[in-house]
Design a protein around this motif. Structure first.
Motif, PDB file in Angstrom:
ATOM      1  N   LYS A 191      23.912  21.902  13.117  1.00  0.00           N
ATOM      2  CA  LYS A 191      22.652  22.077  12.400  1.00  0.00           C
ATOM      3  C   LYS A 191      22.736  23.279  11.485  1.00  0.00           C
ATOM      4  O   LYS A 191      23.247  24.325  11.864  1.00  0.00           O
ATOM      5  N   ALA A 192      22.212  23.136  10.301  1.00  0.00           N
ATOM      6  CA  ALA A 192      22.160  24.269   9.376  1.00  0.00           C
ATOM      7  C   ALA A 192      20.762  24.874   9.324  1.00  0.00           C
ATOM      8  O   ALA A 192      20.563  25.884   8.677  1.00  0.00           O
ATOM      9  N   LYS A 193      19.823  24.252  10.019  1.00  0.00           N
ATOM     10  CA  LYS A 193      18.438  24.715   9.900  1.00  0.00           C
ATOM     11  C   LYS A 193      18.244  26.131  10.402  1.00  0.00           C
ATOM     12  O   LYS A 193      17.307  26.805   9.990  1.00  0.00           O
ATOM     13  N   ALA A 194      19.114  26.576  11.303  1.00  0.00           N
ATOM     14  CA  ALA A 194      18.925  27.907  11.880  1.00  0.00           C
ATOM     15  C   ALA A 194      19.351  29.026  10.943  1.00  0.00           C
ATOM     16  O   ALA A 194      19.052  30.186  11.192  1.00  0.00           O
ATOM     17  N   PHE A 195      20.056  28.706   9.843  1.00  0.00           N
ATOM     18  CA  PHE A 195      20.475  29.755   8.920  1.00  0.00           C
ATOM     19  C   PHE A 195      19.276  30.293   8.147  1.00  0.00           C
ATOM     20  O   PHE A 195      18.450  29.536   7.631  1.00  0.00           O
ATOM     21  N   PRO A 210      19.092  31.680  -0.945  1.00  0.00           N
ATOM     22  CA  PRO A 210      19.833  30.492  -0.511  1.00  0.00           C
ATOM     23  C   PRO A 210      18.958  29.554   0.309  1.00  0.00           C
ATOM     24  O   PRO A 210      18.102  30.000   1.079  1.00  0.00           O
ATOM     25  N   ALA A 211      19.196  28.256   0.102  1.00  0.00           N
ATOM     26  CA  ALA A 211      18.525  27.229   0.911  1.00  0.00           C
ATOM     27  C   ALA A 211      19.611  26.313   1.462  1.00  0.00           C
ATOM     28  O   ALA A 211      20.499  25.885   0.721  1.00  0.00           O
ATOM     29  N   TRP A 212      19.571  26.050   2.746  1.00  0.00           N
ATOM     30  CA  TRP A 212      20.577  25.249   3.408  1.00  0.00           C
ATOM     31  C   TRP A 212      20.136  23.801   3.516  1.00  0.00           C
ATOM     32  O   TRP A 212      18.982  23.515   3.875  1.00  0.00           O
ATOM     33  N   ARG A 263      28.585  29.459  -3.433  1.00  0.00           N
ATOM     34  CA  ARG A 263      29.887  29.189  -4.054  1.00  0.00           C
ATOM     35  C   ARG A 263      30.959  28.902  -3.011  1.00  0.00           C
ATOM     36  O   ARG A 263      31.859  28.099  -3.235  1.00  0.00           O
ATOM     37  N   LEU A 264      30.877  29.537  -1.865  1.00  0.00           N
ATOM     38  CA  LEU A 264      31.927  29.395  -0.855  1.00  0.00           C
ATOM     39  C   LEU A 264      31.737  28.200   0.066  1.00  0.00           C
ATOM     40  O   LEU A 264      32.687  27.771   0.712  1.00  0.00           O
ATOM     41  N   CYS A 265      30.556  27.685   0.167  1.00  0.00           N
ATOM     42  CA  CYS A 265      30.318  26.593   1.128  1.00  0.00           C
ATOM     43  C   CYS A 265      31.173  25.373   0.772  1.00  0.00           C
ATOM     44  O   CYS A 265      31.006  24.791  -0.305  1.00  0.00           O
ATOM     45  N   PRO A 266      32.081  24.974   1.657  1.00  0.00           N
ATOM     46  CA  PRO A 266      32.969  23.849   1.334  1.00  0.00           C
ATOM     47  C   PRO A 266      32.234  22.511   1.304  1.00  0.00           C
ATOM     48  O   PRO A 266      32.758  21.536   0.786  1.00  0.00           O
ATOM     49  N   ALA A 267      31.043  22.472   1.876  1.00  0.00           N
ATOM     50  CA  ALA A 267      30.286  21.227   1.917  1.00  0.00           C
ATOM     51  C   ALA A 267      29.219  21.172   0.825  1.00  0.00           C
ATOM     52  O   ALA A 267      28.425  20.227   0.790  1.00  0.00           O
ATOM     53  N   ASN A 268      29.194  22.168  -0.067  1.00  0.00           N
ATOM     54  CA  ASN A 268      28.142  22.251  -1.088  1.00  0.00           C
ATOM     55  C   ASN A 268      26.762  22.092  -0.461  1.00  0.00           C
ATOM     56  O   ASN A 268      25.909  21.372  -0.979  1.00  0.00           O
ATOM     57  N   ASN A 269      26.577  22.765   0.649  1.00  0.00           N
ATOM     58  CA  ASN A 269      25.347  22.600   1.428  1.00  0.00           C
ATOM     59  C   ASN A 269      24.306  23.666   1.119  1.00  0.00           C
ATOM     60  O   ASN A 269      23.236  23.651   1.707  1.00  0.00           O
TER      61      ASN A 269
END
Ligand code: SF4
Ligand code: SF4
Length: 92
Positions: free
Chosen positions: A22-26, A54-56, A40-46
């Protein structure tokens, strides 16, 4: 890559990711400068930068690049990451 491997990475991975990753906790705290490095670094373009923050999204692989490479150490993962060190390998 045999049939068993294909089976495991076919249906199992999507189920695993949808239930356990889950990314919701970020969240980004007040130290965030809006530099965009996490996106820029997120390999999943998430991650997208919206109004300077930032929004996940929902495609996280839990690689932890965003939380560990934020130059302001502004990202937390719920309360689990509070006070914990960030680390990454040089050369990434
Ligand atoms: S890397 Fe850190 S400071 Fe930069 S936008 Fe992302 S959360 Fe904010
Ligand atoms: S943990 Fe990795 S995949 Fe998930 S949002 Fe952060 S950089 Fe992207």
């Amino acid at each position: 890559n045999n049939l068993y491997d294909r089976f495991m990475s076919g249906p199992v991975n999507p189920i695993f990711y949808s239930f356990f990753v889950k990314a919701k906790a970020f969240t980004a705290g007040g130290a965030c400068t809006g530099c965009g490095q996490c996106a820029r670094l997120c390999p999943a373009n998430n991650i997208t930068i919206q109004n300077g923050r930032p929004a996940w999204g929902g495609d996280c692989t839990h690689c932890m690049a965003c939380i560990c490479r934020c130059p302001a150490e502004a990202i937390e993962y719920g309360k689990k990451s509070v006070g914990k060190p960030r680390y990454y390998f040089q050369g990434e």
